[in-house]
Structure formats: C-alpha cells, structure tokens
Design a protein around this motif. Structure first.
Motif, PDB file in Angstrom:
ATOM      1  N   ASN C  55       0.804  -1.217   0.000  1.00  0.00           N
ATOM      2  CA  ASN C  55       0.000   0.000   0.000  1.00  0.00           C
ATOM      3  C   ASN C  55       0.836   1.265   0.000  1.00  0.00           C
ATOM      4  N   TYR C  56       2.147   1.110   0.026  1.00  0.00           N
ATOM      5  CA  TYR C  56       3.005   2.290   0.101  1.00  0.00           C
ATOM      6  C   TYR C  56       2.768   3.181  -1.113  1.00  0.00           C
ATOM      7  N   GLU C  57       2.385   4.429  -0.850  1.00  0.00           N
ATOM      8  CA  GLU C  57       2.046   5.339  -1.949  1.00  0.00           C
ATOM      9  C   GLU C  57       3.273   6.053  -2.474  1.00  0.00           C
ATOM     10  N   ILE C  58       3.384   6.096  -3.807  1.00  0.00           N
ATOM     11  CA  ILE C  58       4.459   6.857  -4.428  1.00  0.00           C
ATOM     12  C   ILE C  58       3.926   8.273  -4.643  1.00  0.00           C
ATOM     13  N   LYS C  59       4.321   9.199  -3.815  1.00  0.00           N
ATOM     14  CA  LYS C  59       3.838  10.569  -3.976  1.00  0.00           C
ATOM     15  C   LYS C  59       4.839  11.495  -3.318  1.00  0.00           C
ATOM     16  N   MET C  60       4.741  12.767  -3.662  1.00  0.00           N
ATOM     17  CA  MET C  60       5.628  13.758  -3.044  1.00  0.00           C
ATOM     18  C   MET C  60       5.321  13.821  -1.562  1.00  0.00           C
ATOM     19  N   ARG C  61       6.367  14.006  -0.758  1.00  0.00           N
ATOM     20  CA  ARG C  61       6.164  14.103   0.678  1.00  0.00           C
ATOM     21  C   ARG C  61       6.801  15.366   1.222  1.00  0.00           C
ATOM     22  N   GLN C  62       6.232  15.876   2.301  1.00  0.00           N
ATOM     23  CA  GLN C  62       6.805  17.086   2.897  1.00  0.00           C
ATOM     24  C   GLN C  62       6.499  17.133   4.375  1.00  0.00           C
ATOM     25  N   ILE C  63       7.291  17.947   5.075  1.00  0.00           N
ATOM     26  CA  ILE C  63       7.019  18.212   6.490  1.00  0.00           C
ATOM     27  C   ILE C  63       6.702  19.695   6.578  1.00  0.00           C
ATOM     28  N   VAL C  64       5.491  20.013   7.008  1.00  0.00           N
ATOM     29  CA  VAL C  64       5.067  21.408   7.092  1.00  0.00           C
ATOM     30  C   VAL C  64       5.339  21.915   8.496  1.00  0.00           C
ATOM     31  N   LEU C  65       6.052  23.016   8.594  1.00  0.00           N
ATOM     32  CA  LEU C  65       6.461  23.534   9.909  1.00  0.00           C
ATOM     33  C   LEU C  65       6.017  24.986  10.008  1.00  0.00           C
TER      34      LEU C  65
END
Lengths: 515, 166, 426
Positions: C55-65
C-alpha cells in the motif's frame, strides 16, 4: 402503447451527440460564399472580423503578423496569469515562497510560470515591432490617426503590465528594480529643487507615494502593484484593444495602397470573387450594416481583391497564434523564469537593473534621473502620439518606406543614429561627462546638457534637415522615428550587455569583478 | 446482394478504397487534428494546475509512541488529533472522533461514542447505532516504524474491525 | 499556412508531452520511492508488513512547519530516513545516522533547521543548493553541522560538539573581542561578528577560488575560513594580524563562527535556558585574553606591527610593574592582590603599603585613563597614513573592577626572573 413517442425518444437519444453538435454549430461545412460569410458573421468572437478580407492585408511581408502575435501572446498571458493567481500570494512574507511552490509542487507550475514570463517578452517585442511596421507603412494616415494614438496607449499599458508584474516575486531583482523605478518617478525633484518649489509642489514625491502607498517599498506597494497588474491594467488594455480592433473595421480594414498590381498580391490567397466585377443588380442584398469610411466596396462593383475571411483570414490567425504559442512553449520548456534571492532591503543588487525593456531608459537615467526617466520618455511618447497630426501629407499608404526616397531616408537615419548613439556612448565611457571635468557644476546644467538631450537635439535637427531637403513632413517623420528606434535598440542592448556593477562599462559579463 | 456483401464484408467500409485522399485535404485534416490535440493537451494541463501535488497542510500521519504505551484494554484519546487509540488482545486500532454526519467531534461514552450535534450514537467499534450518521467512524491505518514507534495515518482508512497486531 | 499550423501544433504537442513526462514519470523522487517500495516488500516479515509495503504510496512528501515558516520536502527522496533497517542502503535511502531523530522529532523540527538547504525544492540539485547563488544557505556538511545546534541549544550543555567548543575557546583566548564585537560586547575597530554566519554571500565573498571548492561552494563558510586563515586576503590593508593558526584551529574557529547566526526559532523550540556565547568572566587573565591579546600579544609581550606608529609596534604591557614603580616582587604582589579584591586604591587606603605610593597611584590613574578613554596612535611620519591600530576606549565595555583585574594580571606578569639575571649580569 405510445409507439410513436417511444420510437421518437429512442431516435433522439441515439442522435444526441450529432444534435448537440448541430445546435452549437448551426451550419454544415460551407460550400458557398454566403455560407462562409455567415460563419464569420454569426459567431460572437469571429464577427469582429469582416466577412471578406482584402488580399493585401494577408500579405505576409506586409504585416509580418506582428499585431496578431501581440494579441496571441496577450491571450496566453491572460490565461496563464489567471491560473497563477490561484497560488501566488501577494504578501511580503509569502510571495517568494508561493512562487517556489508553484515551481516545485504544482502540476505544470514550472511550465506555466515560464510561459507567463517569456510571453511577456514576446508581447513587448512584437508590440514594438508592430508599431514600427505601422509607422513605416504610413498606416497612421487616411483617418487612422486616432487608432495610432490608441496603439501608443496600448504600448504604455503593455510596458506597465510588465513593470507591475516584475515586482510580484519579491526577490532581489524585483525589489531593486522597483526602487529605481519609483525613484525615477520622483525625479521631478531634480527640477523642483532647483526652483525651490519642492516643499509646496512635489509631483514626483506625490506619484511615488501613490505607487508605493508608503514612503518605502513594502506590503502596501506589493498589494498596489498586484491590484494594478491583475485588474486595472488588464481591463484597461482589453477595453482599449477592443476599440483599436473595432476602429480597424471602421477604417475599412488594414491600410493598403490604392493601386495594387497583381505582382504585389503574389502569395496571397485568391477566390472566385476576388476579380469579379458585378455588373448587375444582385437579387438578394444584405441589410445595411454600417457605414465604413474610406474606400469600401461600392454597389454594382464586385468585392475586388478580397477573399472570404473564412477560411483564409481565420487560418492565418490560427497559424500565427500557434507559431507564437509554439515558440513560447519551446522557450518555457528549456529556460526557467529567473528568481533570485529573497528581497533584502539592506543589500542592494549591484548592478540593480530594471527589466530589460526599461534598460535603455536606465542608461539615460544614469546621466540625469529626471531627463532620462521623465523628460525624454514623455517627450518621446508625446512625439510618437502626435506623429499623425504633424505629418498629414497625402500619400499612398501600405508600402514599407513608401518609396525609394523613403528607403533612403530611413537608411541614412539608421546610419546617422547608430553613429551618434555609439559615439556618445563611447565618449561617456572613455572621457566621462560634465561632472568628471567640472566637479562643482550644478546638477541643473547636467539635467539639460547630457548625452540623452544631445541625442534628442541631434535627431530633431537631423529630421528637420530631411524635411527641408525633401520638402516633406513624412520624410522628417521617417528620419526622426528611425533615429529614435535605432537609439532605443542600441541603448537597450548596451545597458543589457555592457553595464556591470556600479554601472561601469564592461565588454563582457565574465569581466565583472566577482565581489 | 449488395456490393459489400459480395466481397464478403458485413457492411460498407467507410473509406473509399478507390478514392485517394488528396494531399491538400490530408494536410488540412492533419493540421486541424494537430491543432485540436495541442489545445486539448493545453486544456488538460491547465485543468491539472489547480490541484497541487502537495497540499500545504500538516501531515495526516502522526506518531503516537511505542506499543508499551498502550497496555491491553486501554483507550487513549488524542484530543489535538481527534483520534482515540484502543488496544485489546487482538491488537491496536485508531478511531476517528469526527462524526461522519457533519463533522462534529464525538465524545466517548460507556457504550461507545455520542455526537452532541445531532444525536448520532456509535458503539465501541464505531458502528452507527442511532442517529443521522451515514456510516461508521473511520478506522485509521496504523503502521510501525522499524524502530518500534507506532504511526497513525489519518489520511488512510482501513475497514472497520481491522486491527494492527503488534 | 496549414503547414505552419501543423508544424507549430506538433511542436506544442511534443513540448507538452515532454513536460508531462518530466513531471509524472521522470521525476527524481519517484525513482527513489519506487526503489524504497521494493525494499519494503523485500524486508516485510509478515503479512501485515507485506500489506503495508504494497500500500506504500508513491507521492511527493513534505514536512510542514508553520511555526518555523518552513516546508521541508527532503523526505520525498530521503524516504528511509526513519527506517532503521536502511543503515546499509545507498543514499538517499539511508537512515539518519545516530539517534538524533529519537530526540529531535522529525515532524516538528524538519530537516533544514539543522542541515540548511532549500527545503521547498524537489530535486537534489536545488534542495542541496550547492553552488546555487540565489540560495544563501546551502546544505551543510560536517563538521559544520555542529554550528546550527546553536539555533536552539545552550552549547554548554552539549560538550560532545568538540570542534565547536575548541573553536569557541580559541576565539575567546586570542583577543578577537579586542576589535570585534559579539552580542554587544567587544571592540569597535572591526566588524560586528554577532551574525557573521548570515553575511550576504555577494558582499562577503572569499577571494580564494580553491576555498570555494574545498567547502563545497558554501560561500559563507569559505569566506569565514579565509578571514581567519589569511586576513590579508581581503582587504589587503587590513589591521587584522595573521594569527598563524594550524589547520585544525582554523577549522574549529570556522565551526564556531558559523554558529553566529540570528536565532530564528520561536521560543517553543528552544531546548534549554537560552544562553549567549559570552560568559561572564571576571578574572583578569581571562579578560585580557578575550579583549587585549590580539594587539598586545599573548602574555602581553607586544610586537604586533602598527604601520606608521611612532613606536612601530603595539607596546608590550608585561613591564607594567616597573612602570608603576614597584621595584620588588612582594610590592607588586601586594598591589595586585589589592586590585584583585576590588579595593578602591585611589583614596590612599593605608592597605596600599608600597614604596613610591604617590607615583604608583599617578601611574595607576594614567593607565586606567588610557584603558577607559582610549588613545590615538601617534604618527611616526606626520605626512604618512593614519596607523591602522589605536587603543579604543573601554569605558562602556569594561567595569572598573574588570579594569583593575586586568591591571592586576599585568602587574603579576612582570618577568622578575629575567630582570634579576639582567641586573646580575651588569
């Protein structure tokens, strides 16, 4: 059983796609000239065009399609600009980051932003070239004087749109370009100071505060520029453009010579009616649509040398549009729109350069802020606007440079202006100017005696010489316009490539002192 | 017999096999199709623009600690995440405390959960027992980092009843 | 015409296709995430893990701070950063070294606050921002990662940051503050160093191209390093002497100086009680080393050249005892002790039991005057240039007690042994 209704229903259902198409496009492929006219006539977008277009108007080497290119790039700018507004945030804290996000995480963001930036350059270049084309074919005559003025207004609006957009990224380029520009706006102080008027009459300071909404460039300025760039200027441009195009219809189409040979119409399309001369009263007439000034098709004479706008004009519009679009797409794919560091009010860019289309001005501003930034541009714009009123000679229009004499005037003016401009630049680079030789000379002297004013004076004298020589105001106009155009191009090129840090002269960018 | 039937074809072929399409018409057709394709692709690109690949929201995934922090039989409410973590003999499960009716936050009761806004009531597993709520409370996916930390993904739903076995 | 339409339309179609490919198939991060997904599937030990891997999704990831006003997208490529099984993997899939992430929760701290770099970028080149001139804080590399700890931490609580502490020690014991200011304290002859790590890379740019390469195009680090190693690189007529530090010392000092940045984190992020770099020193020797040593030399031996100064070099101060008419070591020690204790000796206290008390006091007053008010360096050649170094005024930076401690230290520095043997030799 309601057989009939059921049968009808099913028939309607299966014919839905075709019926849908037919309700939108209410005609078949046109097979008659009248049908072709109706396509143009019946469509809200197309009916700004005339149903028949003169063959000369479609001559590639006549218009070069420049006006269409300008409008095409404007449409592209509108579409991409409206989309960019979804993400761009006009706040000093968020503008820069919002553009980074458009570039990195928005689908098509990088591409659409690049398209928007490069379409700006295309629009400005084509607008200038279009103005040159209209001038050189004397297409401001025969009742087209005010349309020329509208064109000048469109030129100014285009430049202002580029200028207001330039600030929005809030990077170092933007911030310092606007610093220079708003100080140019305030440069009338150069005059009012000398006259000790500034304390009670300071138009420059007033305009600066109006533009910035504050004494300094900050959030207020950003919001105002955003407002101008997205609402006021586009609306103004669309309205003026509409009038501009409408007037072409009322003028009877694009400018063209009265007497045309078949050779001059070579390369343009022809249809069955082009050569026809009616000698009988037609059975059906169209209602009187409008009165058109100038030479319009008279009754009992055929639509001479015109072709049906559908498809001939429309396909050419499409071709120019797609060419412009393709060029911009290629550029946008390979080159990113520039974005430097976040704006930093304590670290000026060096050199701090205005957008390229203002760099010619900036070169003049380096001699005198007022003359280069306010005086000469105003003079130039007024001069341009008044051309059709100062030159009302009767002549054949629609031919580049009019005649052999015209070509000569333009060529010699080109040479003269090039030599004078390059000469003045070389002189100031090598020897400096008044302040280098007389360090205590008052600024007001330099305001009035500087390379910019000297060039203007030289060009005016030159054009009067041509006026006397050929006893013609048109020759004077040709000379003057050519001089200004050449000087503008040379100064712009010079300031782009040969001015480095501290506005010093450099042959190459690689020679700029790194830090 | 119709000419096409003689040839053994079921119906009349559309292309006139004997009629060659003229070069000019071919050019015309391909120009029109190329132009149309360019415009269609442009419109598709423009339509994709309004949804960014990353929304500017804080991630839906959050860490809740290690399995030891959730003894069997415990129920821990994470108020700032509107989530409740349960653990029973079968494993861990995370329920959303957002009512599926119109989004109010439900409170935990002895029988399950109850929503103050329109009276929806849920059982201990989040199934609807009463009220206007259309479906059960969301169960969120739980996973575990190799370091042992548990991660709840409030953006991923798992079927009601699917627990995470430690 | 139709040909033009056809060709231009085809160009547009191709460009749009290529752009779509670039964005949807050809992205860097997509490739790395696909590899990671394969790894996950391989490493799955039970059905649950297998399902999660699938189920691991291939998509852009980010950490919003939002509190830090940052968005870090490093985890789009660095997907294995919290996965302890990825210790042996190839970058960018490797796990974060050490146990830093145990203490520094990734979701609230992100990456760039410690590592610098362009967090919003989505390609390695633009995120690492190496040599990209419009991004002023490219990604840091060891040992300069120690510098950023200062953003949240009180560095005294982190003794394991050895390079940093070594650099700090060097800074405070070589008289740098004699000319430079740090956090409001220090001299006035040289630029304030409080935010030197934020210096604009266009204004403060190193001259030596090799350094730029050595420090991976981090212009700020290269500039700081150059200023310490070779002060005469720019400007050439600098008053800053060459300290002839060793390579390790220069690097340590650069690590320390690179931490001098405006703290840009909200209070909730600060680890412990905020401290500045400066500590309150009262001891005479420590003060002298902090402020005076760069010009007056280690052990006050003097010798730093001062061009066109009438005395040629900055005067030595270790002969203060002699100047103050303290002939014997016991007298000198007595006077020094009194000053150390903070006694105000100007009111002729009877404790001041030294011979030549009057002349001693006169000298003491004169010396204190020079320290408090400063002194212009006299020109050797009156038509020549102004000497670059002069004694600045310290009345605002040093208290009376500080000055007394320094004078006390200097008195004690007198080389009694040498002088005695000189006398004996005469």
């Amino acid at each position: 059983m309601p057989i009939k209704a059921i049968k009808e229903f099913f028939r309607n259902f299966t014919e839905l796609p075709k019926a849908l198409r037919q309700s939108v496009v209410r005609h078949d492929k046109p097979t008659s000239d009248r049908a072709r006219s109706q396509i143009i006539f019946g469509n809200i977008f197309l009916h700004i065009l005339s149903t028949r277009t003169h063959r000369y108007s479609l001559k590639k080497t006549f218009t070069l399609g420049l006006g269409v290119m300008a409008v095409s790039s404007f449409i592209i700018l509108l579409v991409t600009g409206i989309l960019l507004m979804i993400y761009y945030k006009p706040s000093v804290e968020m503008a820069y980051d919002s553009i980074k996000d458009i570039h990195f995480v928005v689908p098509g963001g990088r591409f659409i932003r690049n398209v928007h930036r490069w379409a700006t350059n295309v629009m400005i270049v084509t607008v200038f070239l279009h103005m040159a084309r209209v001038f050189y074919t004397a297409a401001y005559k025969k009742g087209r004087a005010f349309n020329w003025v509208l064109g000048i207004i469109l030129l100014v609006l285009t430049l202002l749109l580029g200028f207001t957009g330039y600030l929005l990224p809030w990077d170092q380029l933007a911030y310092w370009a606007i610093t220079i520009a708003t100080n140019i706006a305030a440069s009338t102080r150069e005059l009012t100071d000398v006259l000790n008027m500034t304390s009670y009459c300071d138009p420059g300071g007033f305009i600066k505060v109006l533009l910035l909404g504050s004494e300094h460039i900050g959030e207020e300025a950003l919001i105002r520029f955003y407002w101008l760039h997205c609402i006021i200027l586009p609306l103004a441009l669309i309205v003026v453009l509409a009038v501009h195009l409408w007037r072409i219809r009322k003028d009877g189409g694009l400018a063209r010579p009265d007497k045309l040979t078949e050779k001059e119409l070579e390369g343009t399309p022809k249809d069955a009616l082009s050569d026809k001369v009616f000698d009988y009263a037609p059975e059906k007439t169209y209602g009187l649509m409008c009165l058109v000034k100038g030479k319009s098709p008279a009754v009992s004479r055929g639509p001479e040398q015109t072709v049906s706008s559908w498809p001939h004009l429309v396909v050419r519009l499409m071709a120019v549009f797609m060419m412009t679009y393709a060029f911009i797409c290629l550029y946008a794919f390979f080159f990113n729109a520039p974005l430097k560091e976040l704006a930093n009010p304590s670290v000026p860019e060096n050199p701090a350069k205005a957008p390229w289309y203002f760099l010619g001005l900036q070169e003049l501003v380096s001699y005198s802020a007022f003359m280069g930034g306010v005086g000469i541009p105003t003079l130039a714009l007024l001069g341009l606007a008044f051309i059709p009123y100062l030159d009302r000679e009767n002549q054949e229009i629609g031919r580049w440079f009019d005649s052999k004499e015209g070509k000569r005037a333009a060529l010699f003016s080109f040479i003269f202006a090039s030599l004078m401009t390059i000469g003045m630049l070389a002189l100031t680079v090598k020897l400096g100017w008044l302040r280098n030789w007389f360090p205590h000379i008052p600024q007001i002297v330099i305001t009035f005696i500087n390379p910019g004013t000297i060039l203007v004076l030289a060009f005016i004298i030159w054009s009067f010489y041509w006026m006397g020589k050929d006893n013609s105001t048109r020759m004077a106009a040709l000379a003057l316009f050519t001089c200004f155009l050449v000087a503008f191009v040379i100064l712009t090129y010079f300031a782009i490539y040969h001015r480095g840090p501290n506005w010093e002269f450099y042959w190459l960018k690689s020679q700029w002192p790194t830090h | 017999m119709s000419p096409s039937a003689e040839k053994g074809l079921a119906c009349k072929p559309n292309i006139g096999l004997n009629k060659k399409i003229s070069r000019r018409d071919f050019l015309e057709l391909s120009a029109v199709w190329a132009c149309a394709t360019a415009w269609v692709l442009t419109v598709i690109g423009l339509l994709k623009f309004p949804k960014p690949a990353l929304l500017p929201d804080i991630s839906n995934k959050f860490k809740i600690g290690k399995p030891e922090d959730f003894p069997v039989g415990s129920a821990k409410i994470l108020a700032d995440k509107n989530t409740v973590i349960f653990r029973d003999e079968e494993g861990l499960f995370a329920l959303s405390l957002v009512c599926t009716h119109l989004g109010c936050i439900v409170s935990k009761t002895s029988e399950g959960f109850s929503c103050p806004c329109h009276g929806s009531k849920y059982d201990k597993k989040g199934n609807v027992v009463k009220g206007p709520a259309p479906r059960a409370l969301d169960w969120f996916e739980i996973s575990q980092l190799p370091s042992g930390k548990l991660v709840v993904d409030a953006g991923k739903r798992v079927p009601v009843g699917k627990k995470y076995t430690v | 015409m139709r040909k033009v339409v056809l060709v231009s339309s085809l160009i547009v179609v191709f460009v749009l296709f290529f752009e779509a490919y670039r964005e949807n198939v050809g992205d860097e991060w997509r490739y790395y995430q696909k590899r990671y997904k394969e790894e996950l599937k391989k490493l799955a030990t039970n059905d649950q893990e297998k399902q999660l891997a699938n189920n691991y999704e291939i998509k852009m990831r980010q950490i919003v701070l939002p509190e830090l006003n940052r968005v870090d997208r490093c985890i789009s490529c660095h997907v294995g950063i919290e996965d302890s099984r990825m210790g042996d993997a190839q970058q960018p899939l490797t796990v974060h070294p050490g146990d830093i992430l145990e203490i520094h929760e990734l979701d609230t701290i992100g990456c760039t606050v410690c590592h610098d770099g362009q967090g919003r970028a989505i390609t390695a080149k633009e995120a690492h921002a190496v040599g990209i001139p419009y991004w002023e804080k490219p990604m840091l590399f060891q040992p300069f990662l120690q510098s950023n700890c200062f953003r949240c931490h009180n560095m005294d609580e982190l003794p394991q940051l050895m390079k940093f502490h070594e650099g700090k020690k060097i800074f405070f014991s070589n008289g740098c503050l004699g000319c430079h200011k740090l956090e409001g304290k220090g001299g006035q002859l040289a630029p304030d160093l409080t935010n030197v790590a934020d210096a604009n890379i266009h204004l403060k740019h190193p001259v030596n191209e090799d350094l730029i390469r050595q420090f991976h195009k981090n212009f700020n680090i290269a500039y700081i390093y150059e200023s310490v190693k070779n002060p005469k690189a720019q400007p050439e007529v600098t008053a800053m002497p060459s300290f002839n530090f060793s390579e390790e010392e220069v690097e340590a000092l650069t690590v320390f100086l690179k931490s001098l940045s405006a703290r840009a984190v909200p209070a909730s992020y600060l680890a412990q009680k905020r401290g500045g770099h400066q500590s309150e020193d009262v001891q005479g020797e420590a003060l002298f080393r902090k402020y005076c040593v760069a010009c007056h030399g280690i052990d006050a031996k003097g010798g730093v050249k001062n061009i066109n100064y009438v005395k040629r070099t900055v005067p030595a101060l270790n002969t203060l005892a002699e100047r103050m008419f303290l002939a014997e070591p016991e007298d000198a020690n007595k006077a020094a002790e009194l000053l150390e204790k903070g006694v105000d000796i100007t009111n002729m206290s009877p404790e001041l039991d030294v011979p030549n008390r009057g002349r001693f006091l006169a000298q003491y007053r004169a010396i204190r005057n020079v320290i408090e008010k400063g002194s212009i360096a006299g020109k050797e050649d009156s038509k020549g240039p102004e000497p670059l170094l002069h004694m600045p005024s310290w009345a605002e930076g040093l208290t009376r007690k500080d000055i007394d401690s320094i004078i006390s230290y200097l008195i004690k520095l007198y080389p009694w042994g040498e002088k005695k043997s000189e006398e004996n030799n005469e």
